[in-house]
Design a protein around this motif. Structure first.
Motif, PDB file in Angstrom:
ATOM      1  N   ARG A 105       0.829  -1.201   0.000  1.00  0.00           N
ATOM      2  CA  ARG A 105       0.000   0.000   0.000  1.00  0.00           C
ATOM      3  C   ARG A 105       0.869   1.259   0.000  1.00  0.00           C
ATOM      4  N   PRO A 106       0.377   2.323  -0.646  1.00  0.00           N
ATOM      5  CA  PRO A 106       1.123   3.586  -0.647  1.00  0.00           C
ATOM      6  C   PRO A 106       1.160   4.182   0.761  1.00  0.00           C
ATOM      7  N   VAL A 107       2.159   4.998   1.000  1.00  0.00           N
ATOM      8  CA  VAL A 107       2.293   5.664   2.298  1.00  0.00           C
ATOM      9  C   VAL A 107       1.195   6.718   2.418  1.00  0.00           C
ATOM     10  N   PRO A 108       0.435   6.696   3.512  1.00  0.00           N
ATOM     11  CA  PRO A 108      -0.601   7.729   3.686  1.00  0.00           C
ATOM     12  C   PRO A 108       0.033   9.116   3.775  1.00  0.00           C
ATOM     13  N   PRO A 109      -0.623  10.119   3.208  1.00  0.00           N
ATOM     14  CA  PRO A 109      -0.065  11.476   3.234  1.00  0.00           C
ATOM     15  C   PRO A 109       0.274  11.966   4.638  1.00  0.00           C
ATOM     16  N   ALA A 110      -0.472  11.536   5.641  1.00  0.00           N
ATOM     17  CA  ALA A 110      -0.211  11.973   7.014  1.00  0.00           C
ATOM     18  C   ALA A 110       1.128  11.443   7.527  1.00  0.00           C
ATOM     19  N   ASP A 111       1.610  10.343   6.965  1.00  0.00           N
ATOM     20  CA  ASP A 111       2.870   9.756   7.400  1.00  0.00           C
ATOM     21  C   ASP A 111       4.078  10.298   6.643  1.00  0.00           C
ATOM     22  N   LEU A 112       3.851  11.112   5.634  1.00  0.00           N
ATOM     23  CA  LEU A 112       4.947  11.685   4.858  1.00  0.00           C
ATOM     24  C   LEU A 112       5.583  12.842   5.630  1.00  0.00           C
ATOM     25  N   PRO A 113       6.856  13.104   5.392  1.00  0.00           N
ATOM     26  CA  PRO A 113       7.514  14.216   6.080  1.00  0.00           C
ATOM     27  C   PRO A 113       6.883  15.559   5.700  1.00  0.00           C
ATOM     28  N   ASP A 114       6.972  16.495   6.598  1.00  0.00           N
ATOM     29  CA  ASP A 114       6.439  17.834   6.380  1.00  0.00           C
ATOM     30  C   ASP A 114       7.214  18.512   5.246  1.00  0.00           C
ATOM     31  N   VAL A 115       6.499  19.093   4.293  1.00  0.00           N
ATOM     32  CA  VAL A 115       7.109  19.749   3.138  1.00  0.00           C
ATOM     33  C   VAL A 115       7.975  20.923   3.589  1.00  0.00           C
ATOM     34  N   GLY A 116       7.510  21.666   4.587  1.00  0.00           N
ATOM     35  CA  GLY A 116       8.289  22.795   5.098  1.00  0.00           C
ATOM     36  C   GLY A 116       9.629  22.350   5.666  1.00  0.00           C
ATOM     37  N   LEU A 117       9.634  21.238   6.365  1.00  0.00           N
ATOM     38  CA  LEU A 117      10.878  20.707   6.916  1.00  0.00           C
ATOM     39  C   LEU A 117      11.827  20.308   5.796  1.00  0.00           C
ATOM     40  N   LEU A 118      11.311  19.679   4.770  1.00  0.00           N
ATOM     41  CA  LEU A 118      12.155  19.286   3.643  1.00  0.00           C
ATOM     42  C   LEU A 118      12.754  20.507   2.941  1.00  0.00           C
ATOM     43  N   ARG A 119      11.953  21.565   2.786  1.00  0.00           N
ATOM     44  CA  ARG A 119      12.472  22.797   2.182  1.00  0.00           C
ATOM     45  C   ARG A 119      13.586  23.392   3.036  1.00  0.00           C
ATOM     46  N   ASP A 120      13.401  23.392   4.358  1.00  0.00           N
ATOM     47  CA  ASP A 120      14.431  23.898   5.260  1.00  0.00           C
ATOM     48  C   ASP A 120      15.719  23.104   5.140  1.00  0.00           C
ATOM     49  N   VAL A 121      15.611  21.796   5.013  1.00  0.00           N
ATOM     50  CA  VAL A 121      16.806  20.953   4.865  1.00  0.00           C
ATOM     51  C   VAL A 121      17.513  21.274   3.542  1.00  0.00           C
ATOM     52  N   ILE A 122      16.736  21.393   2.473  1.00  0.00           N
ATOM     53  CA  ILE A 122      17.322  21.714   1.171  1.00  0.00           C
ATOM     54  C   ILE A 122      18.008  23.081   1.209  1.00  0.00           C
ATOM     55  N   ASN A 123      17.340  24.060   1.777  1.00  0.00           N
ATOM     56  CA  ASN A 123      17.932  25.405   1.885  1.00  0.00           C
ATOM     57  C   ASN A 123      19.191  25.382   2.736  1.00  0.00           C
ATOM     58  N   GLY A 124      19.185  24.599   3.838  1.00  0.00           N
ATOM     59  CA  GLY A 124      20.375  24.464   4.682  1.00  0.00           C
ATOM     60  C   GLY A 124      21.535  23.832   3.927  1.00  0.00           C
ATOM     61  N   LEU A 125      21.234  22.826   3.118  1.00  0.00           N
ATOM     62  CA  LEU A 125      22.282  22.183   2.321  1.00  0.00           C
ATOM     63  C   LEU A 125      22.850  23.115   1.259  1.00  0.00           C
ATOM     64  N   ARG A 126      21.980  23.917   0.682  1.00  0.00           N
ATOM     65  CA  ARG A 126      22.451  24.872  -0.327  1.00  0.00           C
ATOM     66  C   ARG A 126      23.332  25.940   0.300  1.00  0.00           C
TER      67      ARG A 126
END
Length: 128
Positions: A105-126
């Motif tokens: 089964r696909p991962v439920p959207p509620a179990d996916l990481p927060d998009v804002g957190l992912l953006r922060d990680v990407i910005n931190g890496l950049r």
């Protein structure tokens, strides 16, 4: 389309061939007997230990064969089998109930990481 004769012959379309109604294939069922809907993007995998037997009809055997070749989503199974998605869900439900197939089964959207957190990680890496 030519009408059936008096003896109840199958409907036949010269270009498409004989027509079989969906409720005939599923025995009149509209939902899988497992009681749960199978998501269109759920991946279906054949159980390597499950063997086809005489109790299965041609449609069940065809779906098992498709899922043995490669893991497929429910939508892909319907497309490959050239059957309506509702019919495929019912037939897959039968095979899942009998342990012949497994569903990922696909991962439920509620179990996916927060998009804002992912953006922060990407910005931190950049920023490094």
């Amino acid at each position: 389309m030519s009408p059936p004769d008096d003896e109840g012959a199958l409907w036949y379309d010269d270009e498409a061939g004989p027509l079989v109604r969906a409720y005939t294939i599923t025995g009149g069922r509209t939902r899988p007997e497992t009681g749960q809907d199978i998501d269109l993007i759920a991946v279906i995998v054949a159980d390597p230990d499950a063997e086809p037997d005489d109790a299965l009809d041609d449609q069940h055997l065809a779906l098992m064969d498709l899922c043995r070749r490669a893991p497929l989503s429910v939508a892909e199974v319907a497309s490959e089998a050239d059957l309506a998605i509702g019919v495929v869900r019912v037939l897959l439900g039968d095979l899942l109930r009998d342990g012949r197939l497994r569903v990922i089964r696909p991962v439920p959207p509620a179990d996916l990481p927060d998009v804002g957190l992912l953006r922060d990680v990407i910005n931190g890496l950049r920023a490094l």
